[in-house]
Design an enzyme around this catalytic site. Structure first.
Site, PDB file in Angstrom:
ATOM      1  N   HIS A 110      21.771  67.495  14.801  1.00  0.00           N
ATOM      2  CA  HIS A 110      22.317  68.171  13.621  1.00  0.00           C
ATOM      3  C   HIS A 110      22.424  69.650  13.925  1.00  0.00           C
ATOM      4  CE1 HIS A 110      23.188  68.753   9.317  1.00  0.00           C
ATOM      5  NE2 HIS A 110      22.556  69.907   9.490  1.00  0.00           N
ATOM      6  N   CYS A 111      23.625  70.206  13.777  1.00  0.00           N
ATOM      7  CA  CYS A 111      23.864  71.626  14.037  1.00  0.00           C
ATOM      8  C   CYS A 111      23.838  72.374  12.708  1.00  0.00           C
ATOM      9  CB  CYS A 111      25.210  71.809  14.746  1.00  0.00           C
ATOM     10  SG  CYS A 111      25.650  73.537  15.012  1.00  0.00           S
ATOM     11  N   PHE A 112      22.888  73.275  12.559  1.00  0.00           N
ATOM     12  CA  PHE A 112      22.775  74.010  11.307  1.00  0.00           C
ATOM     13  C   PHE A 112      23.855  75.077  11.180  1.00  0.00           C
ATOM     14  CE2 PHE A 112      18.503  72.257  11.727  1.00  0.00           C
ATOM     15  CZ  PHE A 112      18.281  71.800  10.451  1.00  0.00           C
TER      16      PHE A 112
END
Length: 263
Positions: A110-112
């Site tokens: 998951h890329c914030f």
């Protein structure tokens, strides 16, 4: 969980702010202050060429950034988190993301900064986003160093000149020798340098995993993957017409690999 959801909102806003500041500094400060070449044609002036190159890097970085957000990984909505843990419903490479609250296919991480999961559908755009963000930041750092060296009459011929620039500038700033605007640019130099190196390292790490046919999620979980030729692994991510996607932000450039994941 609340902190993660808050980070999922703050990180994209932070990235967009840095992008806007970089664009303003490049177009309204660095490029106009570039020395003109009297012998060069107006069409090939240094400022115009540098500006066109920077806009090319920025357009690819922001274009792939938007595509990463738009093209979310396949959502296996029928399977909930408990199904992922206890039932054989999803394939081994799926993962329930607590931030996105969904089960994604071929989950990597998951890329914030994009506020989205990275998987089979947007992996290629994510890698190109990291690549062009790294190039744009490092290029902005070089342009900023050239501007600071002219304004403050500093020579960067010595290898340690850049490393000692920040502590020297801080002491001069409090003594009044360096203006606030100049100190802001110096701080941006180190920020561009850090983001550029981080994105370059992350891009290389993702490419290495693709060559092996793995994802970060599979590496963390110790999931074994079948051995396949590295060319096939690259083609499944970047497609057959990879050069077109490298120059122009596009989605699914001759790429049928997402249909073959986990078969």
């Amino acid at each position: 969980m609340l902190a993660l959801r808050l980070l999922n909102v703050v990180a994209p806003a932070y990235f967009l702010c840095i992008s806007l500041v970089t664009l303003v500094l490049q177009l309204f400060l660095f490029l106009p202050s570039m020395p003109e070449d009297p012998g060069a044609r107006p069409l090939f002036s240094p400022a115009l060429l540098h500006g066109a190159f920077f806009l090319f890097l920025s357009a690819n970085a922001l274009g792939n950034y938007v595509l990463v957000i738009q093209n979310s990984p396949d959502d296996l909505g029928a399977c909930q988190e408990i199904s992922v843990r206890q039932a054989p419903c999803p394939p081994p490479s799926t993962h329930f993301c607590r931030v996105c609250a969904r089960v994604t296919l071929r989950h990597d991480h998951h890329c914030f900064f994009t506020g989205n999961c990275i998987g089979s559908r947007n992996m290629r755009n994510f890698i190109l986003f990291c690549l062009y963000t790294s190039l744009a930041c490092l290029y902005s750092m070089v342009a900023g160093v050239a501007h600071i060296s002219t304004v403050l009459s500093i020579s960067f011929a010595h290898p340690l000149a850049f490393l000692t620039l920040l502590p020297t500038s801080i002491s001069q700033f409090f003594s009044g020798a360096v203006l606030g605007s100049e100190m802001f640019i110096i701080l941006m130099l180190y920020l561009w340098f850090a983001i550029g190196l981080a994105c370059a390292g992350f891009c290389c790490h993702q490419l290495l995993l693709i060559l092996r046919g793995q994802t970060r999620h599979q590496v963390r979980k110790g999931v074994e993957v079948r051995a396949r030729p590295w060319r096939k692994n690259l083609q499944e991510v970047f497609g057959k017409r990879w050069l077109l996607g490298l120059l122009v932000p596009m989605f699914n450039v001759g790429n049928e690999g997402s249909k073959q994941w986990d078969k």
